[in-house]
Scaffold this active site. Sequence first.
Site, PDB file in Angstrom:
ATOM      1  N   PHE A   7       0.853  -1.170   0.000  1.00 52.88           N
ATOM      2  CA  PHE A   7       0.000   0.000   0.000  1.00 52.88           C
ATOM      3  C   PHE A   7       0.896   1.229   0.000  1.00 52.88           C
ATOM      4  CE2 PHE A   7      -2.505  -3.335   1.886  1.00 52.88           C
ATOM      5  CZ  PHE A   7      -3.714  -3.194   1.225  1.00 52.88           C
ATOM      6  N   ASP A   8       0.610   2.173  -0.865  1.00 53.45           N
ATOM      7  CA  ASP A   8       1.428   3.366  -0.980  1.00 53.45           C
ATOM      8  C   ASP A   8       0.516   4.586  -0.920  1.00 53.45           C
ATOM      9  OD1 ASP A   8       4.288   4.112  -3.066  1.00 53.45           O
ATOM     10  OD2 ASP A   8       3.336   5.311  -1.550  1.00 53.45           O
ATOM     11  N   SER A   9       1.089   5.710  -0.623  1.00 51.05           N
ATOM     12  CA  SER A   9       0.325   6.952  -0.544  1.00 51.05           C
ATOM     13  C   SER A   9       0.896   7.975  -1.503  1.00 51.05           C
ATOM     14  CB  SER A   9       0.399   7.500   0.877  1.00 51.05           C
ATOM     15  OG  SER A   9      -0.081   8.817   0.900  1.00 51.05           O
TER      16      SER A   9
END
Length: 93
Positions: A7-9
Amino acid sequence: MKIAVVFDSAGTLLRMYRVAKNIETGAILNDVVSTELVGKKPDCALLVMQIDSNKLVKCPPDMLISDFIVKYDVGIDVGCSRSFVDSKQRFRS
């Protein structure tokens, strides 16, 4: 074949934590840049799930991500990859 979910932002969270889990050792890695991980091996890709975050928040904590994707028919796009990924290929759990 080993599969990992990262998961990345894109700066949309109030506080961003860059972490990943080494699926071979179980170790948590801090300050990881996911695009750098993708660039290290030819068969890696950064996947983007197109979901309503309200559904994710209401998800039971023990639900597998693969079950969540199937239950809510989550759309998955390739954010970046080192090799060609067929956009018409369906990801299966």
